[in-house]
Design a protein around this motif. Structure first.
Motif, PDB file in Angstrom:
ATOM      1  N   PHE A  75       0.173  -2.876   4.262  1.00  0.00           N
ATOM      2  CA  PHE A  75       0.763  -1.571   4.490  1.00  0.00           C
ATOM      3  C   PHE A  75       2.257  -2.105   5.523  1.00  0.00           C
ATOM      4  CE2 PHE A  75       1.746   2.518   6.447  1.00  0.00           C
ATOM      5  CZ  PHE A  75       1.803   3.243   5.021  1.00  0.00           C
ATOM      6  N   SER A 126       4.528   3.690   8.398  1.00  0.00           N
ATOM      7  CA  SER A 126       3.318   4.469   8.890  1.00  0.00           C
ATOM      8  C   SER A 126       3.880   5.851   9.518  1.00  0.00           C
ATOM      9  CB  SER A 126       2.810   3.533  10.140  1.00  0.00           C
ATOM     10  OG  SER A 126       1.731   4.217  10.766  1.00  0.00           O
ATOM     11  N   GLU A 143      -1.354   4.697   3.967  1.00  0.00           N
ATOM     12  CA  GLU A 143      -2.169   4.130   4.999  1.00  0.00           C
ATOM     13  C   GLU A 143      -3.525   4.829   5.401  1.00  0.00           C
ATOM     14  OE1 GLU A 143      -0.778   4.459   9.060  1.00  0.00           O
ATOM     15  OE2 GLU A 143       0.231   6.242   8.716  1.00  0.00           O
ATOM     16  N   ASP A 197       8.065   3.045  -0.793  1.00  0.00           N
ATOM     17  CA  ASP A 197       7.341   1.678  -1.153  1.00  0.00           C
ATOM     18  C   ASP A 197       8.393   0.837  -1.549  1.00  0.00           C
ATOM     19  OD1 ASP A 197       4.939   3.063  -1.173  1.00  0.00           O
ATOM     20  OD2 ASP A 197       5.025   3.580  -3.377  1.00  0.00           O
ATOM     21  N   LEU A 249       0.706  -1.016  -0.128  1.00  0.00           N
ATOM     22  CA  LEU A 249       0.048   0.071   0.108  1.00  0.00           C
ATOM     23  C   LEU A 249       0.816   1.209   0.126  1.00  0.00           C
ATOM     24  CD1 LEU A 249      -2.882  -0.788   2.651  1.00  0.00           C
ATOM     25  CD2 LEU A 249      -2.992  -0.419   0.079  1.00  0.00           C
TER      26      LEU A 249
END
Length: 729
Positions: A390, A395, A224, A619, A221
């Motif tokens: 994710f 995060s 988030e 990513d 992902l």
């Protein structure tokens, strides 16, 4: 001279009726039959070692996607689902349909050449060989049946390929299939994504051309905080089937509630189970909850509910809230697109149980909390639940900030160079710079708790000549300043004892002759009997690696022989740095009382804290922030974590720890009653001799384990005629 009668007679003329018989299937019109019906009629599948006719009721959710492969209204199809859900069987059904009912050219793409060969060997050939109708249609003769190409009577030509620009160019193929699509390269030799190139191959066939790709999700992902805008909206990813899904019809699988008959999508978020306690108990208690009436039911109803389920797609019609209505494919009201897209949640998959899924998930969460490694968590989310993962380290809640580090350091006023009272062993991390060695020491306690306890630079050459600079990149002799680090010890707070480093690691990255100098230093430490303590480390990027750390001998190319030579007397500790940095970031946000927590001391200077924030998680891994130069604090913790793992620190059973982690006189790195100052390791480091004990209230009192008093237990490197040489046996 031989007479004509001496030669063998010529074979008889071929019977034209036999040739006509072979050609007739090519003239036969396509059989009016669905793809699933063709699979039931012509194909055999392996069921527990026995070849039986294909049955649609085993995986009823695959019927619609399979039948739509023959659709003239769409040009592409993408299917996202968990592993072992029957999605690869969909491609085999399409092959059986093409061979027996509607001949034409078909190509199946696997992720690599080796995977294509394995797919042919274990999937395609056994299926054809054990399906009488398909075996009868297989052509005879040279070149008609090999690993990468198979010919069938009637005109079907099967190619087993892998994604390269050569394979995806200058070919006209009616049906193009791709399996494990998320493991394809994001760009095929710089020419674009595989799906677009596949579409170009089938374009000549107009409405008869079709491209089908299937896979479990593999792309992480990107955000988030993403929230769906439509009922079947898809989170943003950069590649793979979920990058294709939003552009299609957006189909999801729905069940009728056994109580209220309201339709809902079975999904991981609707599973209810106790999150605390044993993972097996959580799995056994897992039940699905209906969002309409709240009724909960068990896994035993899944087969019945799958038989009653159906696919619903987003429509171009809007409801009173302005949201697309959900309609079946045959309604004619499906959103306008030339691609069909399906997404099946793992909870509906026929070949997995909720007990297994929840148990595996809870075990993965526990592994992450203990080690900081997200690999198991990513695997169960991607292949078990067919959901994108994710990375928790990416995060915003886990972003490393200077203020956050300051807040964590408050109240930890332990002086620099003093180990906390809970320390069991110490690791040393060494970063090589142009004019210095940057040294960091980390104390480790039970359940992975750790804390930086020292930081200093070695800048003076070993001969003590302060008029010249230390040059590790150039001068091999300058590496001798590191030798004293093996004998340096750190006082333990609240005691009169000191600990030496159980392990020392040197980062080999550097210019000039750094690598050769590192090898020479390492060989010298081996000759001195310290080979089991010293490591040369090298970082490897990438998030797709299975191992976090591994030992490997270095290789060099011979200019004359053009072959690889292995330096067998040197072992490099390779580190998957992106995965280790994920673990470090998680540890820096873990509460002190929890496993694997990293505590930050107050003595760390502002510059040292900034170095923790020098990189950010993206990513594809960790990258330097603009303007950031130094990141030694982060690198030191990465090296410390690598040593902790390779030494087995994560696997310690604290009721019977290894000798180097016990508070006992048998521990070779522990001095219970120091009588003299410990050796200095460098001119800029603080004194490390016996110091006045720092009175602290111990949070985890140091004790002498029972395992340390077992008779006959000897410490490594002490006594005996065999020196401690690591894994020499």
């Amino acid at each position: 001279m031989r007479m004509l009668d001496d030669f063998e007679p010529l074979p008889p003329y071929a019977d034209p009726r036999a040739a006509l018989k072979l050609a007739l299937p090519a003239w036969r019109p396509a059989e009016r039959i669905s793809v699933t019906e063709a699979a039931e009629k012509y194909m055999r599948v392996n069921v527990s070692g026995q070849w039986q006719p294909f049955r649609r009721d085993v995986t009823p959710y695959m019927v619609e996607p399979t039948d739509m492969i023959a659709s003239r209204a769409y040009r592409g199809l993408s299917f996202c689902g968990p592993s072992q859900s029957g999605k690869t069987q969909m491609l085999q059904s399409a092959l059986a349909y093409t061979i027996a009912a509607d001949p034409g050219r078909i190509a199946i793409f696997q992720m690599t050449r080796e995977a294509a060969a394995e797919f042919e060997r274990n999937k395609i050939s056994p299926m054809v060989r054990n399906s009488p109708e398909l075996r009868q249609r297989q052509a005879k003769g040279r070149g008609s049946d090999n690993i990468y190409q198979k010919l069938f009577t009637g005109g079907t030509q099967l190619s087993l390929d892998w994604p390269t620009i050569t394979k995806l160019s200058s070919a006209t193929i009616r049906l193009v299939l791709g399996t494990d699509y998320d493991h394809f390269p994001e760009s095929i030799d710089g020419e674009g994504d595989a799906y677009s190139l596949m579409r170009a191959r089938a374009r000549t066939f107009l409405s008869r051309g079709m491209v089908v790709v299937e896979s479990s999700p593999g792309a992480p992902l990107k955000d988030e905080n993403w929230r769906p805008l439509t009922p079947h909206d898809c989170p943003p990813v950069n590649y793979g089937v979920l990058a294709l899904y939003p552009h299609g019809t957006r189909g999801r699988w729905y069940w009728p509630c056994p109580n209220c008959e309201g339709e809902f999508e079975p999904s991981f978020r609707r599973l209810r189970y106790p999150e605390s306690g044993d993972p097996m108990e959580a799995g056994e208690a897992a039940r699905m909850g209906c969002p309409h009436c709240g009724m909960e039911f068990g896994h035993e109803l899944k087969r019945e509910l799958n038989a009653s389920g159906r696919w619903l797609h987003e429509s171009f019609d809007l409801d009173s809230r302005g949201q697309p209505r959900l309609v079946p494919i045959e309604s004619g009201r499906v959103r306008r697109s030339d691609m069909l897209s399906y997404w099946l949640d793992g909870t509906a998959a026929a070949f997995s149980s909720w007990k297994e899924l929840v148990t595996t998930y809870r075990q993965a969460v526990q592994a992450f909390e203990m080690t900081g490694d997200e690999e198991k968590l990513k695997t169960v989310m991607n292949t078990g639940f067919a959901q994108p993962h994710f990375p928790r380290s990416a995060s915003s809640d886990l972003e490393i900030t200077v203020q956050g580090l300051r807040d964590r350091a408050r109240g930890r006023d332990l002086p620099k160079g003093i180990a906390p009272d809970w320390t069991r062993y110490i690791t040393v991390s060494i970063d090589v710079q142009g004019t210095r060695f940057v040294v960091g020491a980390t104390a480790w306690g039970e359940n992975g708790r750790h804390q930086p306890i020292d930081r200093f630079d070695l800048i003076t050459p070993p001969d003590g000549n302060a008029e010249r600079a230390l040059k590790p990149f150039e001068n091999a002799g300058d590496w001798q300043v590191l030798v004293a680090l093996a004998d340096r010890s750190w006082p333990v707070a609240g005691t009169a004892s000191e600990l030496k480093a159980m392990s020392l690691a040197i980062d080999m990255h550097g210019g000039g002759a750094t690598t050769d100098n590192a090898y020479r230093f390492y060989r010298g430490r081996r000759r001195a009997g310290q080979g089991g303590r010293w490591y040369l480390t090298r970082g490897e990027g990438g998030l797709d690696r299975t191992d976090r750390v591994w030992l490997k001998a270095p290789e060099s190319a011979s200019q004359k022989a053009k072959r690889r030579r292995v330096a067998k007397d040197v072992e490099i500790l390779f580190m998957a740095v992106d995965k280790l940095k994920d673990a470090v970031a998680a540890s820096l946000h873990t509460d002190q009382a929890e496993a694997n927590a990293c505590l930050i001391p107050e003595w760390m200077e502002e510059d040292h804290l900034i170095e923790f924030t020098a990189e950010r998680r993206g990513d594809k891994g960790w990258t330097k922030r603009p303007g950031m130069v130094r990141n030694e604090s982060l690198d030191h913790l990465v090296q410390a974590r690598a040593q902790h793992i390779i030494k087995g620190g994560e696997k310690i059973v604290w009721s019977a720890p290894p000798i180097w982690a016990v508070w006992s006189e048998e521990n070779p790195w522990l001095t219970l009653e120091p009588t003299a100052s410990s050796p200095e390791a460098g001119d800029t480091g603080p004194p490390s001799g016996a110091a006045e004990p720092v009175e602290l209230q111990p949070s985890s009192p140091i004790r002498r384990p029972v395992a340390a008093s077992r008779p006959g237990l000897s410490a490594p490197g002490r006594g005996g005629w065999i020196q401690n040489r690591g894994k020499w046996l």
